[in-house]
Design an enzyme around this catalytic site. Structure first.
Site, PDB file in Angstrom:
ATOM      1  N   ASP A 196     -42.977 -21.538  34.663  1.00 33.18           N
ATOM      2  CA  ASP A 196     -43.906 -20.559  33.940  1.00 33.18           C
ATOM      3  C   ASP A 196     -43.223 -19.292  33.876  1.00 33.18           C
ATOM      4  O   ASP A 196     -43.805 -18.414  33.194  1.00 33.18           O
ATOM      5  CB  ASP A 196     -45.181 -20.390  34.991  1.00 33.18           C
TER       6      ASP A 196
HETATM    7  C1  BGC Z   1     -45.791 -17.721  39.070  1.00 36.55           C
HETATM    8  C2  BGC Z   1     -45.548 -18.782  38.927  1.00 36.55           C
HETATM    9  C3  BGC Z   1     -46.948 -19.414  38.373  1.00 36.55           C
HETATM   10  C4  BGC Z   1     -47.210 -18.407  37.221  1.00 36.55           C
HETATM   11  C5  BGC Z   1     -48.881 -19.065  37.025  1.00 36.55           C
HETATM   12  C6  BGC Z   1     -46.096 -16.608  38.124  1.00 36.55           C
HETATM   13  O1  BGC Z   1     -46.419 -15.290  38.740  1.00 36.55           O
HETATM   14  O2  BGC Z   1     -44.489 -17.078  39.762  1.00 36.55           O
HETATM   15  O3  BGC Z   1     -45.061 -19.713  39.918  1.00 36.55           O
HETATM   16  O4  BGC Z   1     -46.687 -20.645  37.969  1.00 36.55           O
HETATM   17  O5  BGC Z   1     -47.411 -17.095  37.774  1.00 36.55           O
HETATM   18  O6  BGC Z   1     -49.530 -18.125  36.139  1.00 36.55           O
HETATM   19  C1  NOJ Z   2     -46.911 -22.812  39.884  1.00 37.94           C
HETATM   20  C2  NOJ Z   2     -47.790 -23.173  38.874  1.00 37.94           C
HETATM   21  O1  NOJ Z   2     -48.919 -23.545  39.182  1.00 37.94           O
HETATM   22  C3  NOJ Z   2     -47.140 -24.406  38.008  1.00 37.94           C
HETATM   23  O2  NOJ Z   2     -47.724 -24.764  37.035  1.00 37.94           O
HETATM   24  C4  NOJ Z   2     -45.816 -23.990  37.605  1.00 37.94           C
HETATM   25  O3  NOJ Z   2     -45.100 -25.205  36.937  1.00 37.94           O
HETATM   26  C5  NOJ Z   2     -44.891 -23.630  38.583  1.00 37.94           C
HETATM   27  N1  NOJ Z   2     -45.757 -22.765  39.229  1.00 37.94           N
HETATM   28  C6  NOJ Z   2     -43.408 -23.008  38.197  1.00 37.94           C
HETATM   29  O4  NOJ Z   2     -43.429 -22.002  37.537  1.00 37.94           O
END
Ligand code: BGC
Ligand code: NOJ
Length: 811
Positions: A483
């Site tokens: 993400d």
């Molecule tokens: C996090 C990710 C997550 C995303 C969700 C980010 O701030 O680092 O792990 O998937 O937010 O919106």
């Molecule tokens: C957490 C999110 O829930 C997931 O959708 C994503 O793939 C991972 N973070 C990696 O960014």
């Protein structure tokens, strides 16, 4: 150092001090009513949706941490204490917290009085039962004052925490005997309320938090409790609470049990009132009547226990390694249930007010859950698919209460559609229920746009086919699995959401990770088409897959490993030519799992590079070298300090991809080694470094660039649960469901001389014995099914057979 231990017989983790490095929590509830509970009885409850139907209030980011829970105060003379230590923090003579499957038992002892608090959510009622058993273990008579406490949330947890000008006026309660009803907004548009009751006559009650606490006092020394006398306060606005006062006179050796119930009650609109201004209580009373006697609570508790035994009986292994066995047989599967239920919504790191159910998250959670309750997995697939757009893309999140796509975040995460193929494929392989493909499912929840699920899969596949960049690799959109790799975002505005802003529509930024996914899950789509007899569609799909495979091996290869992406200017990301972020974990895992480069040695090279550059004693880091400054062209990933989160921490979600990839190459030693590095039961030994719960996976562990190397964060709600279960069960132990039945293909370390698995599959019991006296890492030399030698390693389904005995000899 440890703060507790596993009790494998009872399937519990026993915490022996309330001063754990962080609150160590458990989840109660499996379906509609959920509670979080920490080892000191902190936490909160909600009905279906942690944002929209919050029953009790929680103070996030509090100091001291973990404020608010279901609290029971015991006043014994001048000494006031809680069985779980919080919130008075009175030193206890004895303390344990046992987190079990869907229940938690907290026991405390002070000055010869013991209190045992058992908390659980029954299988069939929307409530949390708290059984408090007090025992006088001293030689004197004990006169005790017991006070309960929950603080109600005014339903919408975001509004509750922000809209004070309204909220301080709306709070309402009704008290009827020993039942305290929280009825805020029931007078207008709500047809639900909460009730907190106890099964005995009470001395008094409080429903106003300010009266209960007294001016400028908190829950650690509430005036009501310290004075030993409730004020019978009625909340008018401000902060409604529920508190009962019960007086107990205990002879030496005497025991008393009290049953408290916090329930959520919904009334039909036309049956809201029993008299003008008096709420209808029939349903509440019926529910409470089911938890009036100890035996009733014991029965409900036993039902819960049996339910879990039944579920876990569907997959169990005996390897002789107790840590491995307890993870596979209990804790990993348990976490899979919790992540399936809650996606990423409510934990001690997710407020429950942000994300609802994630599209890619829920699809992946299903991979680790589908064998437990296939019927629920089926429903989930239909719910998720109904949020898909007609062009195959998807709402990135949806709210569990409404099941509607969340327009705040919208769509544009280009990996999402392929995860739908992944989970449907897993469901079909598990169940053989191909009827789901003919289910009519709407697009965008619009009943006028309904097509069979199979058509949704085709559109998922074609979404990628029709969105490729200059190198023939899939466009990344806002982001893919990572993400934080936001290649079209270019944000310079502080506070702007990286997930939703896109300041450039480059149509250039490409993802090698999605390419790997496309080859893997596109391949599963093609297999499915073949299975269904649509060979033309299968051939079309395979031709598309070949194009992406070739593009990956040429333009997606950096020389020693797979590239991660191309940015909006066509510059490689995750390349030796980059200054930082030269190698990423995701494409190495996914591409090799997809079989890319397995024949020509690229896969071997990629995994060697992972070992050399990304592996640490705490797991495999997401990338190296960590980014040291912010790059607008890469997005959120570079917003994190080096070693944290997506910027080079150890992500427990994609560590198993590397382990799976090693298994694809037949490297049993390496696959198991990687598995162990992040596996909670092995990590337990250094809990003071790891700090989160040692019975579940956390999302992230600080990487070697971080000052807190080895410290985990974001426990519980992470795709790590599902993927580690897929890895250990299907790749390492190698019990892999296929379209035509189970395939047995273990890939284990040489020292593991064999194991047995019991698995329920498509309604039959499979008893599988794997013999590895040969001490190999992979390879089935011989296999017998029900005593008869068979060729290959597939157990073909036989009509009406309920038991399969499978003997496998590795060699
Ligand atoms: C996090 C990710 C997550 C995303 C969700 C980010 O701030 O680092 O792990 O998937 O937010 O919106
Ligand atoms: C957490 C999110 O829930 C997931 O959708 C994503 O793939 C991972 N973070 C990696 O960014």
């Amino acid at each position: 150092m440890q703060y507790g231990y596993f009790n494998d017989d009872l399937r519990e983790y026993v915490i022996t001090t309330p001063r754990t490095p962080l609150p160590w929590i458990n989840y109660l509830g499996n379906r509609d009513f959920f509670s979080l509970i920490s080892n000191t009885a902190g936490g909160y409850s909600f009905y279906k949706d942690a944002k929209l139907r919050r029953l009790t209030r929680y103070r996030y980011n509090a100091c001291p941490p973990d404020q608010n829970g279901r609290y029971y105060y015991i006043k014994d003379g001048s000494c006031v204490w809680n069985p779980g230590w919080q919130p008075t923090q009175t030193e206890l003579d004895r303390y344990t917290c046992r987190h079990g499957l869907g229940y938690t038992v907290i026991s405390g002892e002070k000055n010869g009085v013991s209190a045992e608090l058992t908390c659980f959510v029954p299988l069939n009622d929307p409530c949390e039962v708290n059984r408090l058993v007090l025992e006088n273990r001293s030689a004197e008579i004990k006169d005790l004052d017991i006070f309960s406490l929950v603080e109600f949330c005014l339903w919408n947890a975001v509004d509750d925490a922000t809209n004070f000008q309204r909220n301080y006026n709306t709070g309402e309660v009704e008290v009827d005997g020993s039942a305290i009803y929280h009825i805020t907004e029931y007078r207008e548009r709500r047809n639900h309320y909460a009730v907190f009751a106890v099964n005995t006559a009470i001395e008094g009650f409080d429903t106003s938090r300010d009266a209960f606490c007294g001016p400028y006092r908190g829950f650690s020394s509430p005036e009501t409790v310290c004075n030993g006398c409730s004020k019978n306060s009625i909340a008018h606005g401000w902060a409604p609470v529920g508190s009962h006062h019960i007086r107990l006179h205990l002879q030496p050796g005497e025991k008393r049990s009290l049953l408290f119930v916090l329930a959520y009650i919904e009334n039909p609109l036309e049956e809201k009132w029993e008299a003008p201004g008096v709420i209808a209580k029939i349903r509440a009373k019926e529910l409470l009547a089911r938890y009036r006697e100890d035996q009733q609570a014991e029965f409900a508790f036993a039902e819960l226990h049996n339910y879990w035994s039944g579920l876990l009986n569907r997959f169990s292994v005996c390897t002789g390694d107790e840590k491995l066995d307890r993870m596979v047989n209990v804790w990993n599967q348990y976490q899979c249930m919790v992540t399936f239920n809650l996606s990423r919504s409510a934990s001690y790191f997710e407020s429950g007010t942000g994300r609802g159910m994630g599209f890619r998250d829920s699809c992946q959670d299903l991979l680790g859950f589908v064998h437990l309750v296939p019927s629920r997995a089926r429903q989930r697939i239909l719910d998720i698919a109904a949020t898909q757009f007609e062009d195959g893309s998807a709402y990135h999140q949806y709210q569990p209460l409404t099941k509607k796509g969340n327009s705040d975040i919208g769509s544009g995460f280009n990996d999402d559609p392929l995860w739908l193929i992944a989970c449907v494929s897993a469901y079909l392989r598990e169940t053989g229920d191909f009827s789901i493909l003919q289910e009519n499912v709407p697009f965008q929840n619009d009943e006028k746009k309904v097509r069979p699920l199979l058509e949704h899969l085709r559109r998922s596949f074609d979404f990628t086919v029709s969105r490729k960049g200059p190198h023939g690799l899939p466009l990344i959109g806002r982001a893919d699995w990572n993400d934080c790799l936001n290649l079209n975002c270019f944000s310079t505005e502080p506070g702007e959401s990286f997930q939703t802003c896109s300041n450039m529509e480059s149509r250039k930024a490409e993802s090698v990770f999605i390419a790997g996914m496309f080859v893997k899950y596109g391949g599963e789509y093609a297999d499915l088409c073949d299975w269904l007899g649509d060979t033309a569609e299968a051939a079309r799909a395979r031709a598309e897959i070949e194009k992406v495979r070739t593009a990956t091996e040429t333009s997606g290869w950096d020389g020693e490993w797979f590239l991660r992406a191309y940015d909006a200017f066509g510059k490689p990301v995750g390349s030796r030519t980059c200054e930082e972020g030269q190698i990423y974990i995701e494409p190495q895992g996914m591409c090799v799992m997809a079989g890319i480069g397995v024949e020509n040695g690229l896969a071997d090279k990629a995994l060697n590079s992972v070992m050399e550059r990304l592996e640490t004693p705490y797991g495999v880091m997401l990338l190296q070298p960590a980014y040291t400054c912010y790059h607008a062209e890469l997005g959120e990933i570079t917003s994190y300090p080096p070693g944290y989160k997506e910027n080079a921490s150890i992500f427990c979600h994609n560590n198993p991809w590397i382990s799976c990839a090693e298994a694809v190459l037949g490297h049993g030693e390496r696959a198991f080694h990687i598995y162990r590095l992040t596996c909670p039961a092995y990590v337990e030994a250094f809990s003071e470094i790891h700090r989160t719960e040692p019975y579940v996976y956390s999302q992230t562990v600080a990487g070697s660039d971080a000052k807190t190397f080895g410290e985990a964060k974001n426990s519980w709600l992470t795709g790590s649960a599902a993927w580690n279960f897929v890895n250990i069960s299907q790749y390492i132990l190698g019990i892999r469901p296929g379209l035509e039945g189970l395939e047995i293909d273990p890939c284990i370390p040489r020292w593991m001389k064999g194991f047995t698995v019991h698995r329920v599959y498509r309604g039959a019991n499979y008893y599988i014995t794997v013999d590895n006296t040969a001490g190999v890492e992979k390879g089935v030399a011989a296999m017998k099914v029900n005593g008869r030698p068979v060729a290959g390693n597939r157990v073909l389904l036989e009509n009406a057979r309920s038991e399969y005995n499978v003997e496998v000899i590795m060699g």
